[in-house]
Design a protein around this motif. Structure first.
Motif, PDB file in Angstrom:
ATOM      1  N   ASP A 131       0.820  -1.214   0.000  1.00 22.58           N
ATOM      2  CA  ASP A 131       0.000   0.000   0.000  1.00 22.58           C
ATOM      3  C   ASP A 131       0.855   1.265   0.000  1.00 22.58           C
ATOM      4  O   ASP A 131       0.497   2.250  -0.625  1.00 22.58           O
ATOM      5  CB  ASP A 131      -0.925   0.020   1.223  1.00 22.58           C
ATOM      6  N   SER A 132       1.953   1.235   0.743  1.00 25.99           N
ATOM      7  CA  SER A 132       2.827   2.401   0.844  1.00 25.99           C
ATOM      8  C   SER A 132       4.235   1.939   1.159  1.00 25.99           C
ATOM      9  O   SER A 132       4.461   0.794   1.540  1.00 25.99           O
ATOM     10  CB  SER A 132       2.327   3.348   1.940  1.00 25.99           C
ATOM     11  N   LEU A 133       5.185   2.839   0.972  1.00 29.96           N
ATOM     12  CA  LEU A 133       6.564   2.526   1.292  1.00 29.96           C
ATOM     13  C   LEU A 133       7.164   3.670   2.089  1.00 29.96           C
ATOM     14  O   LEU A 133       6.666   4.793   2.072  1.00 29.96           O
ATOM     15  CB  LEU A 133       7.393   2.254   0.040  1.00 29.96           C
ATOM     16  N   LYS A 134       8.234   3.360   2.789  1.00 28.52           N
ATOM     17  CA  LYS A 134       8.906   4.353   3.613  1.00 28.52           C
ATOM     18  C   LYS A 134      10.129   4.858   2.853  1.00 28.52           C
ATOM     19  O   LYS A 134      10.952   4.064   2.386  1.00 28.52           O
ATOM     20  CB  LYS A 134       9.328   3.729   4.943  1.00 28.52           C
ATOM     21  N   LEU A 135      10.234   6.181   2.719  1.00 29.13           N
ATOM     22  CA  LEU A 135      11.370   6.794   2.043  1.00 29.13           C
ATOM     23  C   LEU A 135      12.143   7.651   3.030  1.00 29.13           C
ATOM     24  O   LEU A 135      11.554   8.499   3.703  1.00 29.13           O
ATOM     25  CB  LEU A 135      10.906   7.679   0.884  1.00 29.13           C
ATOM     26  N   GLU A 136      13.449   7.414   3.123  1.00 26.84           N
ATOM     27  CA  GLU A 136      14.323   8.234   3.951  1.00 26.84           C
ATOM     28  C   GLU A 136      15.509   8.657   3.102  1.00 26.84           C
ATOM     29  O   GLU A 136      16.056   7.849   2.343  1.00 26.84           O
ATOM     30  CB  GLU A 136      14.815   7.452   5.164  1.00 26.84           C
TER      31      GLU A 136
END
Length: 152
Positions: A131-136
């Motif tokens: 559904d979503s991803l984490k971006l850093e």
């Protein structure tokens, strides 16, 4: 005269022994994996050396902010924002050192399709998310927002 002919034989012989030792050292390391030696071709941005190919025109990669560091892009494919080198991967994340100096961490992936030391291009798929991803993003040990990275 004998010393001169002997010297002409010794130098090539020493060079030959050195080459054999170097070759055997690489072969033994290949089996024992004592030292990680990256493939030279994966670290060189050779795709820019020769411009004999046409560049495809494609839409820029856009991620939409959801909450905190969570993003989505309207698809389930996580794509690299810039050209770079994959530093490490695990089951759920990919860390890329982009050519512009930005360290990008693409996390919460369900399927990672790249490997460590692999060269990736802008827009290339890194993996699949649900559904979503984490971006850093980091540059010079300072955390950057997605908006700041896009402006670079």
């Amino acid at each position: 005269m004998k010393k001169k002919s002997k010297a002409n034989f010794v130098n090539p012989f020493i060079f030959l022994l050195f080459c054999i030792a170097l070759f055997l050292g690489f072969k033994i390391n290949e089996k024992q994996n004592w030292i990680q030696i990256p493939a030279i071709g994966t670290w060189l941005p050779y795709e820019n050396w020769f411009q004999f190919y046409d560049h495809e025109v494609s839409a820029s990669i856009e991620y939409h902010h959801l909450v905190d560091d969570m993003y989505t892009n309207g698809t389930n494919s996580c794509a690299s924002l810039f050209d770079g080198i994959v530093l490490k991967t695990d089951e759920e994340s990919v860390t890329v050192l982009h050519d512009n100096g930005v360290l990008g961490i693409y996390a919460q992936l369900e399927d990672v399709v790249v490997k460590g030391d692999e060269r990736v291009l802008k827009g290339q798929s890194l993996g699949i998310f649900k559904d979503s991803l984490k971006l850093e993003f980091k540059k010079d040990d300072q955390k950057l927002s997605y908006e700041e990275v896009v402006k670079l």
